[in-house]
Design an enzyme around this catalytic site. Structure first.
Site, mmCIF file in Angstrom:
data_model
loop_
_atom_site.group_PDB
_atom_site.id
_atom_site.type_symbol
_atom_site.label_atom_id
_atom_site.label_comp_id
_atom_site.label_asym_id
_atom_site.label_seq_id
_atom_site.Cartn_x
_atom_site.Cartn_y
_atom_site.Cartn_z
ATOM 1 C CD GLU A 180 43.904 19.061 14.006
ATOM 2 O OE1 GLU A 180 43.704 20.110 14.687
ATOM 3 O OE2 GLU A 180 43.009 18.254 13.796
ATOM 4 C CG HIS A 254 47.584 20.855 18.007
ATOM 5 N ND1 HIS A 254 46.768 21.881 18.144
ATOM 6 C CD2 HIS A 254 47.181 20.134 17.028
ATOM 7 C CE1 HIS A 254 45.976 21.737 17.311
ATOM 8 N NE2 HIS A 254 45.938 20.416 16.483
ATOM 9 C CB CYS A 379 47.385 28.365 19.193
ATOM 10 S SG CYS A 379 47.966 27.350 20.270
HETATM 11 O O1 SUG Z 1 41.800 23.165 17.848
HETATM 12 N N1 SUG Z 1 40.385 25.259 20.480
HETATM 13 C C1 SUG Z 1 41.584 24.980 19.647
HETATM 14 C C2 SUG Z 1 42.882 25.462 20.045
HETATM 15 C C3 SUG Z 1 43.705 25.210 18.842
HETATM 16 C C4 SUG Z 1 45.261 25.834 19.386
HETATM 17 N N2 SUG Z 1 46.205 25.739 18.638
HETATM 18 C C5 SUG Z 1 47.171 25.133 18.609
HETATM 19 N N3 SUG Z 1 47.902 24.449 19.479
HETATM 20 N N4 SUG Z 1 48.121 25.154 17.619
HETATM 21 C C6 SUG Z 1 41.567 23.472 19.205
HETATM 22 O O2 SUG Z 1 41.427 22.641 20.015
HETATM 23 C C7 SUG Z 1 37.992 25.225 21.271
HETATM 24 C C8 SUG Z 1 36.769 25.801 20.567
HETATM 25 C C9 SUG Z 1 35.612 25.750 21.765
HETATM 26 O O3 SUG Z 1 35.703 24.831 22.602
HETATM 27 O O4 SUG Z 1 34.721 26.800 21.812
HETATM 28 C C10 SUG Z 1 39.146 25.174 20.247
HETATM 29 O O5 SUG Z 1 38.676 24.886 19.122
#
Ligand code: SUG
Length: 455
Positions: A180, A254, A379
Site C-alpha cells: 500500500e 494503514h 493520505c
Molecule cells: O484505501 N478510502 C481509502 C483511504 C486511503 C487513505 N490513505 C492512507 N491512510 N494513506 C482506502 O481505504 C474509500 C472509498 C469509498 O468507500 O468510496 C477509500 O478507498
C-alpha cells in the site's frame, strides 16, 4: 519559537488532485469513515478545492508542493474486462443494473490518496544514487487495485529523467505481496539530503505471527522487503516493524493512521507497534551510526490514557503531516477534526508546549470531503525528497504556485459537480464531463496522453 537548521535537499509533497467522481460507496473494508459515510451524497467540487487550499497553504510556507493527477473514472476498460460490452453508455447502464458494486469500484476517486500511490526512496538512500519509485499494487481492494498502471504512467511523466529517477513495476498483485505504498513507510534522518533510515511497517507476515481477525492487514512484510531490495537500500538502515493487529481491527488500516515521522521525529500512538521499545532502540543505534552530524531521535509517544485508538481513528491526529518549511522549523498539518475533539486537542497543545520535541505549532485544514472516506492530510500526499538537480528534473508544470492554484481552482469550478450520489455514477454525462476535465488537465500539467481514453 522552536527552530532547526536549513536543509539543502527538500522534502516535496505531491498531493493527489481529487477526481470529478469523488463519492461515498463504502468500499474500503476496515476503514471506519468509509463505512460510516457509505451512500451519502458527496461534493466533488468542494473536495478538490479543499485539497487545493491545503496545497496552496503549504506552498505559501515555502514548501516544495506539487500535484499528481486523478485517474479516469468510471474506468470503462476495466468494466469491459469484466464483460460489460457495447458503447460507453451501455457499459455503464448494464454495470449499474447487473453489478452496481462493480460500477462503484470502477468509479472511485481513490487515487486522490497518493500516500498509497508508491513507495519512494531518496537518492541518498539508494545504492545507485537515483530516486526510486515502486507504485503500490493496492492488492487488497478492487477499487484500488486498478490504480497502479496509471499511477506508473503519471510518475514516469512527472519524473522522466532516467539519470535521476528509477521506476520499478508494481509488485505482483497477490495477497502475499499486498503493498500500500508510502502509507506504511517512514523515513527518519538528520537532514533530508543525508542518508536516512527507512522504516517499513507491516500488518501481515504469514500465519505464524499475530494477525488481525476482523479486518484485512493490507501491508505485507514480503512486499516491504521486496521494495527495499528493488530500491537498493542499505540493509543496516532498514527496519521492519509490525503493526499491532488489535489496532488494525479498530480501524487503523494503514500505519499512517497511527504514526507519522519526519526528519528525526517519530510521532506515534503507544499501541501502534507490536514492539515499540525494539523500534526505538534500533532507531537510536542506527541514527547514531549516521555519517552526518548527529541529531538525536525524538520519540513523541501519545499514551492510550490520553488519546484512545478510537480517538485517533476519528480525529486522524496521526494522519497529520509533519513538515519543515525552509527555516527548518517543524509544524503539524492536521485535519480540523483534531480541534473538534477535546482529548486530541489537549494532547496537541501539550505536544506543542513540550520543548523536548521540535514541533512548533499546528496548522488546521478543512478536508472534510476526503476525511469522510478515511483520507486525512497525510493520505493526500506522496513525499519525495529531492536534491537541487532532481528538483530541476521534475516536470516543471506540476509545481503548485499561486498561478497554478488559480488555474486549477477555475478548472475545477468549470468541470466538477457539487453533488454526487451512487446512481450518478451510471450517468454517461458524468463520464463525458470527467474526460473533458482530465483532457484539459493533462494540458495544464503537461502530462501528454496519460489516460486510456486519450490513447
Ligand atoms: O484505501 N478510502 C481509502 C483511504 C486511503 C487513505 N490513505 C492512507 N491512510 N494513506 C482506502 O481505504 C474509500 C472509498 C469509498 O468507500 O468510496 C477509500 O478507498
Amino acid at each position: 519559537m522552536k527552530s532547526g537548521p536549513v536543509n539543502p535537499a527538500v522534502e516535496a509533497n505531491f498531493d493527489g488532485l481529487v477526481g470529478p467522481t469523488h463519492n461515498y460507496a463504502g468500499l474500503a473494508l476496515g476503514n471506519v469513515a468509509s463505512a460510516k459515510h457509505a451512500e451519502q451524497p458527496s461534493n466533488p467540487r468542494s473536495a478538490v478545492l479543499q485539497g487545493l487550499a491545503k496545497m496552496k497553504a503549504l506552498a505559501d510556507l515555502g514548501m516544495a508542493q506539487a500535484v499528481l493527477p486523478p485517474q479516469e473514472r468510471p474506468h470503462i476498460p476495466s468494466l469491459k474486462r469484466l464483460g460489460f460490452s457495447g458503447k460507453d453508455a451501455a457499459v455503464l447502464r448494464k454495470a449499474y443494473s447487473e453489478a452496481p458494486a462493480l460500477l462503484a469500484a470502477m468509479a472511485s476517486a481513490s487515487s486522490m490518496w497518493t500516500a498509497n500511490a508508491a513507495t519512494v526512496s531518496p537518492s541518498a538512500d539508494c545504492a545507485d544514487g537515483r530516486v526510486h519509485f515502486t507504485p503500490a499494487n493496492l492488492a487488497t481492494h478492487l477499487h484500488r487495485a486498478i490504480e497502479p498502471e496509471t499511477t506508473a504512467r503519471a510518475l514516469h511523466a512527472i519524473f522522466p529523467d532516467p539519470q535521476c529517477f528509477m521506476h520499478h513495476q508494481p509488485l505482483p498483485a497477490t495477497p502475499q505481496l499486498g503493498d500500500e505504498g508510502a502509507a506504511n513507510h517512514t523515513r527518519l534522518c538528520t537532514s533530508y539530503g543525508a542518508p536516512g533510515l527507512e522504516l517499513f511497517v507491516y500488518g501481515a507476515a504469514g500465519e505464524d505471527l499475530p494477525h488481525p481477525s476482523r479486518y484485512p492487514a493490507r501491508q505485507t512484510l514480503a512486499a516491504s522487503e521486496a521494495v527495499a531490495r528493488l530500491h537498493g537500500l542499505d540493509a543496516a538502515r532498514c527496519h521492519y516493524a509490525q503493526q499491532r493487529p488489535e489496532v488494525i481491527d479498530q480501524g487503523v488500516f494503514h500505519n499512517d493512521v497511527i504514526a507519522v515521522g519526519n526528519r528525526e521525529v517519530l510521532l506515534y500512538h503507544e499501541q501502534a507497534f507490536e514492539d515499540p521499545a525494539a523500534l526505538r532502540d534500533w532507531v537510536r543505534r542506527a541514527l547514531a551510526a549516521a555519517p552526518e552530524p548527529a541529531r538525536e531521535p525524538v520519540f513523541v509517544e501519545v499514551a492510550a490514557a490520553e488519546v484512545t485508538v478510537e480517538d485517533a481513528v476519528h480525529s486522524y491526529l496521526f494522519n497529520s503531516q509533519l513538515i519543515c518549511p525552509p527555516d527548518g522549523s517543524m509544524w503539524l498539518v492536521a485535519a480540523q477534526e483534531c480541534a473538534e475533539h477535546p482529548r486530541v486537542w489537549s494532547a496537541l497543545e501539550r505536544m506543542v508546549a513540550d520543548t523536548a520535541n521540535p514541533i512548533a505549532g499546528v496548522k488546521l485544514f478543512d478536508l472534510r470531503e476526503s476525511m469522510r472516506n478515511g483520507g486525512g492530510p497525510a493520505c493526500l500526499r506522496l513525499r519525495v525528497v529531492l536534491n537541487e538537480a532532481e528538483r530541476a528534473a521534475v516536470n516543471p508544470k506540476v509545481w503548485l504556485n499561486g498561478e497554478l492554484h488559480g488555474q486549477l481552482s477555475a478548472w475545477a469550478a468549470r468541470h466538477y459537480r457539487d453533488r454526487l450520489v451512487l446512481a450518478d455514477l451510471a450517468d454517461p454525462a458524468l463520464l463525458d464531463e470527467s474526460r473533458g476535465a482530465l483532457d484539459e488537465l493533462t494540458q495544464i500539467l503537461g502530462l501528454g496522453s496519460l489516460y486510456d481514453f486519450q490513447r
